[in-house]
Design a protein around this motif. Sequence first.
Motif, PDB file in Angstrom:
ATOM      1  N   ARG A  39       0.869  -1.171   0.000  1.00 44.49           N
ATOM      2  CA  ARG A  39       0.000   0.000   0.000  1.00 44.49           C
ATOM      3  C   ARG A  39       0.906   1.221   0.000  1.00 44.49           C
ATOM      4  NH1 ARG A  39      -2.759  -1.779   4.595  1.00 44.49           N
ATOM      5  NH2 ARG A  39      -1.109  -2.346   5.964  1.00 44.49           N
ATOM      6  N   SER A  40       0.403   2.313  -0.551  1.00 40.16           N
ATOM      7  CA  SER A  40       1.177   3.544  -0.532  1.00 40.16           C
ATOM      8  C   SER A  40       0.300   4.675  -0.012  1.00 40.16           C
ATOM      9  CB  SER A  40       1.723   3.875  -1.920  1.00 40.16           C
ATOM     10  OG  SER A  40       0.690   4.207  -2.810  1.00 40.16           O
ATOM     11  N   LYS A  41       0.961   5.634   0.571  1.00 36.34           N
ATOM     12  CA  LYS A  41       0.238   6.827   1.027  1.00 36.34           C
ATOM     13  C   LYS A  41       1.133   8.031   0.760  1.00 36.34           C
ATOM     14  CE  LYS A  41       1.788   6.458   5.802  1.00 36.34           C
ATOM     15  NZ  LYS A  41       1.421   6.313   7.188  1.00 36.34           N
ATOM     16  N   LYS A  42       0.477   9.125   0.483  1.00 37.84           N
ATOM     17  CA  LYS A  42       1.196  10.343   0.164  1.00 37.84           C
ATOM     18  C   LYS A  42       1.091  11.303   1.334  1.00 37.84           C
ATOM     19  CE  LYS A  42       1.964  13.535  -3.584  1.00 37.84           C
ATOM     20  NZ  LYS A  42       1.571  13.936  -4.929  1.00 37.84           N
ATOM     21  N   THR A  43       2.240  11.774   1.786  1.00 36.53           N
ATOM     22  CA  THR A  43       2.300  12.781   2.831  1.00 36.53           C
ATOM     23  C   THR A  43       3.093  13.945   2.257  1.00 36.53           C
ATOM     24  OG1 THR A  43       2.323  11.037   4.508  1.00 36.53           O
ATOM     25  CG2 THR A  43       2.974  13.249   5.220  1.00 36.53           C
ATOM     26  N   GLY A  44       2.414  15.040   2.033  1.00 36.11           N
ATOM     27  CA  GLY A  44       3.070  16.162   1.368  1.00 36.11           C
ATOM     28  C   GLY A  44       3.422  15.771  -0.057  1.00 36.11           C
ATOM     29  N   ARG A  45       4.699  15.842  -0.391  1.00 31.55           N
ATOM     30  CA  ARG A  45       5.150  15.494  -1.737  1.00 31.55           C
ATOM     31  C   ARG A  45       5.768  14.107  -1.799  1.00 31.55           C
ATOM     32  NH1 ARG A  45       8.603  20.028  -4.313  1.00 31.55           N
ATOM     33  NH2 ARG A  45       7.863  18.993  -6.184  1.00 31.55           N
ATOM     34  N   VAL A  46       5.778  13.404  -0.685  1.00 36.09           N
ATOM     35  CA  VAL A  46       6.449  12.100  -0.619  1.00 36.09           C
ATOM     36  C   VAL A  46       5.426  10.978  -0.553  1.00 36.09           C
ATOM     37  CG1 VAL A  46       8.040  10.663   0.719  1.00 36.09           C
ATOM     38  CG2 VAL A  46       8.442  13.131   0.539  1.00 36.09           C
ATOM     39  N   ARG A  47       5.538  10.024  -1.486  1.00 37.86           N
ATOM     40  CA  ARG A  47       4.697   8.822  -1.462  1.00 37.86           C
ATOM     41  C   ARG A  47       5.534   7.704  -0.844  1.00 37.86           C
ATOM     42  NH1 ARG A  47       0.039   7.246  -3.104  1.00 37.86           N
ATOM     43  NH2 ARG A  47      -0.330   9.071  -4.401  1.00 37.86           N
ATOM     44  N   THR A  48       4.993   7.118   0.214  1.00 38.78           N
ATOM     45  CA  THR A  48       5.684   6.054   0.940  1.00 38.78           C
ATOM     46  C   THR A  48       4.921   4.748   0.760  1.00 38.78           C
ATOM     47  OG1 THR A  48       6.470   7.662   2.563  1.00 38.78           O
ATOM     48  CG2 THR A  48       6.542   5.344   3.205  1.00 38.78           C
ATOM     49  N   CYS A  49       5.660   3.682   0.556  1.00 37.83           N
ATOM     50  CA  CYS A  49       5.066   2.349   0.393  1.00 37.83           C
ATOM     51  C   CYS A  49       5.399   1.486   1.592  1.00 37.83           C
ATOM     52  CB  CYS A  49       5.622   1.669  -0.861  1.00 37.83           C
ATOM     53  SG  CYS A  49       5.211   2.510  -2.386  1.00 37.83           S
ATOM     54  N   GLU A  50       4.497   0.562   1.871  1.00 37.20           N
ATOM     55  CA  GLU A  50       4.750  -0.436   2.903  1.00 37.20           C
ATOM     56  C   GLU A  50       4.119  -1.751   2.473  1.00 37.20           C
ATOM     57  OE1 GLU A  50       3.044   0.889   6.579  1.00 37.20           O
ATOM     58  OE2 GLU A  50       1.021   0.913   5.792  1.00 37.20           O
ATOM     59  N   ILE A  51       4.642  -2.810   3.036  1.00 38.95           N
ATOM     60  CA  ILE A  51       4.186  -4.155   2.680  1.00 38.95           C
ATOM     61  C   ILE A  51       2.847  -4.447   3.344  1.00 38.95           C
ATOM     62  CG2 ILE A  51       5.245  -5.467   4.551  1.00 38.95           C
ATOM     63  CD1 ILE A  51       6.143  -6.753   1.419  1.00 38.95           C
ATOM     64  N   LYS A  52       2.022  -5.213   2.658  1.00 40.30           N
ATOM     65  CA  LYS A  52       0.782  -5.738   3.231  1.00 40.30           C
ATOM     66  C   LYS A  52       0.965  -7.256   3.283  1.00 40.30           C
ATOM     67  CE  LYS A  52      -3.193  -4.312   1.765  1.00 40.30           C
ATOM     68  NZ  LYS A  52      -4.295  -3.945   0.829  1.00 40.30           N
ATOM     69  N   PRO A  53       1.230  -7.802   4.433  1.00 40.44           N
ATOM     70  CA  PRO A  53       1.618  -9.217   4.517  1.00 40.44           C
ATOM     71  C   PRO A  53       0.518 -10.233   4.216  1.00 40.44           C
ATOM     72  CG  PRO A  53       1.527  -8.235   6.701  1.00 40.44           C
ATOM     73  CD  PRO A  53       1.292  -7.126   5.722  1.00 40.44           C
ATOM     74  N   LYS A  54      -0.742  -9.833   4.214  1.00 39.25           N
ATOM     75  CA  LYS A  54      -1.827 -10.808   4.063  1.00 39.25           C
ATOM     76  C   LYS A  54      -1.700 -11.618   2.769  1.00 39.25           C
ATOM     77  CE  LYS A  54      -6.834 -11.261   3.957  1.00 39.25           C
ATOM     78  NZ  LYS A  54      -8.116 -10.566   3.972  1.00 39.25           N
ATOM     79  N   GLN A  55      -1.469 -10.960   1.640  1.00 40.39           N
ATOM     80  CA  GLN A  55      -1.380 -11.673   0.372  1.00 40.39           C
ATOM     81  C   GLN A  55      -0.097 -12.509   0.299  1.00 40.39           C
ATOM     82  OE1 GLN A  55      -3.998 -12.133  -0.899  1.00 40.39           O
ATOM     83  NE2 GLN A  55      -4.734 -10.551  -2.254  1.00 40.39           N
ATOM     84  N   LEU A  56       0.995 -12.002   0.851  1.00 43.66           N
ATOM     85  CA  LEU A  56       2.223 -12.802   0.888  1.00 43.66           C
ATOM     86  C   LEU A  56       2.016 -14.053   1.736  1.00 43.66           C
ATOM     87  CD1 LEU A  56       5.108 -10.204   1.204  1.00 43.66           C
ATOM     88  CD2 LEU A  56       4.616 -11.708  -0.726  1.00 43.66           C
ATOM     89  N   THR A  57       1.294 -13.909   2.828  1.00 43.77           N
ATOM     90  CA  THR A  57       0.996 -15.050   3.689  1.00 43.77           C
ATOM     91  C   THR A  57       0.139 -16.069   2.951  1.00 43.77           C
ATOM     92  OG1 THR A  57       1.161 -13.646   5.641  1.00 43.77           O
ATOM     93  CG2 THR A  57       0.001 -15.731   5.911  1.00 43.77           C
ATOM     94  N   ALA A  58      -0.828 -15.597   2.173  1.00 44.37           N
ATOM     95  CA  ALA A  58      -1.680 -16.508   1.397  1.00 44.37           C
ATOM     96  C   ALA A  58      -0.849 -17.268   0.365  1.00 44.37           C
ATOM     97  CB  ALA A  58      -2.803 -15.730   0.714  1.00 44.37           C
ATOM     98  N   ALA A  59       0.065 -16.568  -0.300  1.00 44.85           N
ATOM     99  CA  ALA A  59       0.937 -17.225  -1.286  1.00 44.85           C
ATOM    100  C   ALA A  59       1.849 -18.232  -0.599  1.00 44.85           C
ATOM    101  CB  ALA A  59       1.766 -16.187  -2.039  1.00 44.85           C
ATOM    102  N   GLN A  60       2.384 -17.854   0.548  1.00 42.40           N
ATOM    103  CA  GLN A  60       3.250 -18.764   1.293  1.00 42.40           C
ATOM    104  C   GLN A  60       2.484 -20.001   1.746  1.00 42.40           C
ATOM    105  OE1 GLN A  60       4.868 -17.145   4.907  1.00 42.40           O
ATOM    106  NE2 GLN A  60       6.383 -18.773   5.090  1.00 42.40           N
ATOM    107  N   LYS A  61       1.239 -19.814   2.176  1.00 41.92           N
ATOM    108  CA  LYS A  61       0.419 -20.947   2.604  1.00 41.92           C
ATOM    109  C   LYS A  61       0.184 -21.899   1.429  1.00 41.92           C
ATOM    110  CE  LYS A  61      -3.999 -22.030   4.779  1.00 41.92           C
ATOM    111  NZ  LYS A  61      -5.250 -21.502   5.328  1.00 41.92           N
ATOM    112  N   TRP A  62      -0.106 -21.350   0.249  1.00 42.07           N
ATOM    113  CA  TRP A  62      -0.321 -22.181  -0.933  1.00 42.07           C
ATOM    114  C   TRP A  62       0.956 -22.962  -1.268  1.00 42.07           C
ATOM    115  CZ3 TRP A  62       1.740 -22.768  -5.786  1.00 42.07           C
ATOM    116  CH2 TRP A  62       0.996 -23.542  -6.671  1.00 42.07           C
ATOM    117  N   ILE A  63       2.093 -22.287  -1.238  1.00 41.50           N
ATOM    118  CA  ILE A  63       3.370 -22.945  -1.532  1.00 41.50           C
ATOM    119  C   ILE A  63       3.647 -24.043  -0.505  1.00 41.50           C
ATOM    120  CG2 ILE A  63       5.885 -22.618  -1.566  1.00 41.50           C
ATOM    121  CD1 ILE A  63       5.291 -19.836  -2.848  1.00 41.50           C
TER     122      ILE A  63
END
Length: 114
Positions: free
Chosen positions: A62-86
């Motif tokens: 997910r990303s959010k913009k604060t002022g002129r800076v867009r910051t991204c961070e991980i959303k672990p739910k989908q990675l966890t789902a992929a890891q569970k499938w693997i």
Amino acid sequence: MEKNHDNLNTVFQALADPTRRAVIQHLIEGPASITELAEPFEMALPSFMKHIGVLEDAGLIRSKKTGRVRTCEIKPKQLTAAQKWINTQTAIWEGRMARMASYVETLDAEEQDD
């Protein structure tokens, strides 16, 4: 169930690209700005933003913009789902390999008895 498969397809498609995997690896360490994430790649910012869009659409970041800076961070739910499938697929194959090894051992023992 079909929705889960669609979600996994989207996640694996997003992770198929080395640039996007590198972004995920970077974000595992913590949030980062688009500028920081784009720095290692020799591509124009609009091209890099397409990668960010794919990762966001897949629900991996997910990303959010604060002022002129867009910051991204991980959303672990989908990675966890992929890891569970693997992990599930790994367990299935390990079970098959164990049965195959047992079968081969049985055949070897029968041959030695003959």
